[in-house]
Enzyme design. Structure first.
Site, PDB file in Angstrom:
ATOM      1  N   CYS A 114     -10.028 -10.515   5.910  1.00  0.00           N
ATOM      2  CA  CYS A 114     -10.229  -9.283   6.702  1.00  0.00           C
ATOM      3  C   CYS A 114     -11.227  -8.320   6.052  1.00  0.00           C
ATOM      4  O   CYS A 114     -11.745  -7.422   6.717  1.00  0.00           O
ATOM      5  CB  CYS A 114      -8.898  -8.588   6.949  1.00  0.00           C
ATOM      6  SG  CYS A 114      -7.754  -9.607   7.876  1.00  0.00           S
ATOM      7  N   HIS A 256     -10.549  -1.237   9.177  1.00  0.00           N
ATOM      8  CA  HIS A 256     -10.188  -2.582   9.637  1.00  0.00           C
ATOM      9  C   HIS A 256      -8.983  -2.429  10.562  1.00  0.00           C
ATOM     10  O   HIS A 256      -8.053  -1.675  10.276  1.00  0.00           O
ATOM     11  CB  HIS A 256      -9.837  -3.462   8.435  1.00  0.00           C
ATOM     12  CG  HIS A 256      -9.136  -4.727   8.814  1.00  0.00           C
ATOM     13  ND1 HIS A 256      -9.611  -5.567   9.802  1.00  0.00           N
ATOM     14  CD2 HIS A 256      -7.981  -5.291   8.368  1.00  0.00           C
ATOM     15  CE1 HIS A 256      -8.787  -6.595   9.925  1.00  0.00           C
ATOM     16  NE2 HIS A 256      -7.785  -6.447   9.072  1.00  0.00           N
ATOM     17  N   ASN A 286      -5.869  -7.941  15.650  1.00  0.00           N
ATOM     18  CA  ASN A 286      -6.557  -8.077  14.363  1.00  0.00           C
ATOM     19  C   ASN A 286      -7.548  -9.238  14.456  1.00  0.00           C
ATOM     20  O   ASN A 286      -7.146 -10.396  14.497  1.00  0.00           O
ATOM     21  CB  ASN A 286      -5.520  -8.330  13.265  1.00  0.00           C
ATOM     22  CG  ASN A 286      -6.139  -8.438  11.881  1.00  0.00           C
ATOM     23  OD1 ASN A 286      -7.355  -8.523  11.743  1.00  0.00           O
ATOM     24  ND2 ASN A 286      -5.308  -8.448  10.865  1.00  0.00           N
TER      25      ASN A 286
HETATM   26  N1  ACO Z   1       8.732 -10.159  18.191  1.00  0.00           N
HETATM   27  C1  ACO Z   1      10.031  -9.886  18.017  1.00  0.00           C
HETATM   28  N2  ACO Z   1      10.648  -9.938  16.824  1.00  0.00           N
HETATM   29  C2  ACO Z   1       9.898 -10.285  15.762  1.00  0.00           C
HETATM   30  C3  ACO Z   1       8.533 -10.580  15.868  1.00  0.00           C
HETATM   31  C4  ACO Z   1       7.952 -10.519  17.147  1.00  0.00           C
HETATM   32  N3  ACO Z   1       6.659 -10.793  17.365  1.00  0.00           N
HETATM   33  N4  ACO Z   1       8.059 -10.886  14.636  1.00  0.00           N
HETATM   34  C5  ACO Z   1       9.081 -10.778  13.774  1.00  0.00           C
HETATM   35  N5  ACO Z   1      10.192 -10.414  14.468  1.00  0.00           N
HETATM   36  C6  ACO Z   1      11.531 -10.202  13.945  1.00  0.00           C
HETATM   37  C7  ACO Z   1      11.795 -10.980  12.675  1.00  0.00           C
HETATM   38  O1  ACO Z   1      12.172 -12.305  12.986  1.00  0.00           O
HETATM   39  C8  ACO Z   1      12.891 -10.190  12.065  1.00  0.00           C
HETATM   40  O2  ACO Z   1      14.105 -10.517  12.732  1.00  0.00           O
HETATM   41  P1  ACO Z   1      15.495 -10.584  11.927  1.00  0.00           P
HETATM   42  O3  ACO Z   1      15.714  -9.186  11.430  1.00  0.00           O
HETATM   43  O4  ACO Z   1      16.449 -11.023  12.978  1.00  0.00           O
HETATM   44  O5  ACO Z   1      15.272 -11.562  10.834  1.00  0.00           O
HETATM   45  C9  ACO Z   1      12.556  -8.747  12.437  1.00  0.00           C
HETATM   46  O6  ACO Z   1      11.661  -8.838  13.561  1.00  0.00           O
HETATM   47  C10 ACO Z   1      11.869  -7.991  11.326  1.00  0.00           C
HETATM   48  O7  ACO Z   1      10.844  -8.824  10.807  1.00  0.00           O
HETATM   49  P2  ACO Z   1       9.864  -8.326   9.698  1.00  0.00           P
HETATM   50  O8  ACO Z   1       8.809  -9.368   9.452  1.00  0.00           O
HETATM   51  O9  ACO Z   1      10.662  -7.858   8.534  1.00  0.00           O
HETATM   52  O10 ACO Z   1       9.224  -7.082  10.460  1.00  0.00           O
HETATM   53  P3  ACO Z   1       8.380  -5.885   9.892  1.00  0.00           P
HETATM   54  O11 ACO Z   1       9.021  -4.626  10.214  1.00  0.00           O
HETATM   55  O12 ACO Z   1       7.923  -6.117   8.486  1.00  0.00           O
HETATM   56  O13 ACO Z   1       7.070  -5.987  10.813  1.00  0.00           O
HETATM   57  C11 ACO Z   1       4.830  -6.807  10.676  1.00  0.00           C
HETATM   58  C12 ACO Z   1       6.280  -7.160  10.777  1.00  0.00           C
HETATM   59  C13 ACO Z   1       4.435  -6.076  11.955  1.00  0.00           C
HETATM   60  C14 ACO Z   1       4.032  -8.081  10.542  1.00  0.00           C
HETATM   61  C15 ACO Z   1       4.602  -5.881   9.459  1.00  0.00           C
HETATM   62  O14 ACO Z   1       5.181  -6.436   8.299  1.00  0.00           O
HETATM   63  C16 ACO Z   1       3.158  -5.630   9.208  1.00  0.00           C
HETATM   64  O15 ACO Z   1       2.502  -4.993   9.983  1.00  0.00           O
HETATM   65  N6  ACO Z   1       2.624  -6.111   8.090  1.00  0.00           N
HETATM   66  C17 ACO Z   1       1.213  -6.000   7.816  1.00  0.00           C
HETATM   67  C18 ACO Z   1       0.645  -7.333   8.011  1.00  0.00           C
HETATM   68  C19 ACO Z   1      -0.701  -7.352   8.637  1.00  0.00           C
HETATM   69  O16 ACO Z   1      -1.179  -6.422   9.248  1.00  0.00           O
HETATM   70  N7  ACO Z   1      -1.338  -8.486   8.463  1.00  0.00           N
HETATM   71  C20 ACO Z   1      -2.615  -8.702   8.990  1.00  0.00           C
HETATM   72  C21 ACO Z   1      -3.447  -9.468   8.025  1.00  0.00           C
HETATM   73  S1  ACO Z   1      -3.714  -8.566   6.560  1.00  0.00           S
HETATM   74  C22 ACO Z   1      -4.593  -7.296   7.031  1.00  0.00           C
HETATM   75  O17 ACO Z   1      -5.372  -7.420   7.950  1.00  0.00           O
HETATM   76  C23 ACO Z   1      -4.389  -6.033   6.355  1.00  0.00           C
END
Ligand code: ACO
Length: 329
Positions: A114, A256, A286
């Site tokens: 990214c 980004h 993204n």
């Molecule tokens: N729809 C519904 N539920 C979902 C989804 C979805 N798409 N994805 C995950 N869940 C569920 C999980 O299974 C989990 O369920 P559980 O509690 O029953 O186990 C629950 O939601 C929480 O999951 P987490 O992964 O802990 O959710 P979190 O609050 O961390 O959010 C997210 C996830 C949005 C990916 C967050 O961690 C984030 O934004 N991280 C940054 C990552 C990113 O932006 N990456 C891009 C590449 S790197 C960059 O560009 C910077």
């Protein structure tokens, strides 16, 4: 003689197929509400089979060249930032070179996930500053939909496909010490960082030892999230410091586009006025190395970014890598 890199024009390409959250496959067990709340994403463009990374990059490049009024035989180099090359090798940039009918110069890919666009911008800028090239096609292009696991709701909903290209040209630098005078148009600074101890936080699980495995994105989202605001913050501080600027000096902040909550974290940390922040993550999701140039393109085409304005860009991604740059448009 000293040179600086100026942006002559910008162009973009987005696949026709635009998939709303509600249109995502049913087996994902996700919802529009979950995706919007956690990420700010409402839709993403998904490439059709013919819309390869090279194809999208070429279309974006053609638009940028046309807008710049520059013919392909005036281009000295193509630098393509991508995480999703058409093949493991050769560089997809060479395919773009062929598709554009460019018979001179050189072309290569840059891989910094990214952060790739800012890395490629820094490389292009340094080629121009040394006088080695005069005109660069700088492209960010991604077909991320091809490397996500469409059964993993934690990753596949986050990404989209697309490309954008900038034509950079060399201009004489008025200052005598090789630094750009602050009112001159051009790339004023670039700052690049990486920390390989974060290698396993975000990667594709396909290696040279598993050639038959297709591979898919693996992400430790929470850890990435925690690092993002801090690392982006460092890069933004360095960019401001290097140019003796403060936040009120910046006309446009173009981050980004990974996640609306990461963008908000940076906005809050620097007390940035939200009307100066360009956000496209809702529409594009993204798009990794394409996200910043796509956002720049949108803000240039809709008239927000004007010639002479100061634009601060930043990125953070797999590696971990992070970076920033200041451009006087
Ligand atoms: N729809 C519904 N539920 C979902 C989804 C979805 N798409 N994805 C995950 N869940 C569920 C999980 O299974 C989990 O369920 P559980 O509690 O029953 O186990 C629950 O939601 C929480 O999951 P987490 O992964 O802990 O959710 P979190 O609050 O961390 O959010 C997210 C996830 C949005 C990916 C967050 O961690 C984030 O934004 N991280 C940054 C990552 C990113 O932006 N990456 C891009 C590449 S790197 C960059 O560009 C910077």
């Amino acid at each position: 003689m000293f040179f600086r890199s100026t942006v002559a024009a910008i162009g973009k390409y987005l696949p026709d197929n635009c998939v709303q959250n509600a249109d995502l496959p049913q087996q994902l067990e996700t919802s529009d509400e979950w995706i919007r709340e956690r990420t700010g994403i409402a839709q993403r463009h998904i490439a059709a089979p013919h819309e390869t990374t090279a194809f999208m990059a070429t279309e974006a490049a053609k638009q940028a060249l046309l807008a710049a009024g520059i013919a392909i035989d005036q281009v000295d180099a193509i630098i393509l930032a991508t995480t999703t090359p058409d093949n493991g090798f050769p560089a997809t940039a060479t395919r773009v070179q062929a598709l554009l009918g460019m018979k001179r110069g050189f072309a290569f890919d840059v891989q910094a996930v990214c952060s790739g666009f800012v890395y490629a911008l820094a490389i292009a800028d340094n080629f121009i500053k040394t006088g080695q090239v005069k005109t660069v096609l700088l492209i960010g292009a991604e077909a991320f939909s091809r490397i996500v696991d469409w059964n993993d709701r934690g990753t596949c909903v986050l990404f989209g496909d697309g490309a954008a290209a900038l034509v950079l040209t060399a201009a004489d630098c008025a200052s005598l010490n090789g630094k750009i005078a602050s009112k001159e148009q051009g790339i004023l600074s670039t700052h690049l960082y990486s920390d390989g101890t974060g290698y396993d936080l975000l990667y594709i699980d396909h290696t040279i030892d598993t050639p038959t495995k297709r591979g898919a994105v693996v992400m430790h989202g929470r850890e990435i999230f925690k690092s993002a605001v801090q690392k982006i913050g460092e890069a933004v501080e360095k960019a401001l410091e290097a140019n003796a600027l403060t936040i009120p000096d910046i006309d446009w902040f173009v981050p980004h586009q990974a996640n609306a909550r990461i963008i908000k974290g940076v906005i809050d940390r620097f007390n940035l006025p939200s009307e100066k922040v360009v956000v496209t993550v809702d529409k594009h999701a993204n798009t990794s190395a394409a996200s910043i140039p796509l956002a720049l393109c949108e803000a240039v085409h809709d008239g927000r970014i004007q010639k002479g304005q100061l634009v601060l860009i930043e990125a953070m991604g797999g590696g971990l890598t992070w970076a920033s740059a200041v451009i006087r448009w």
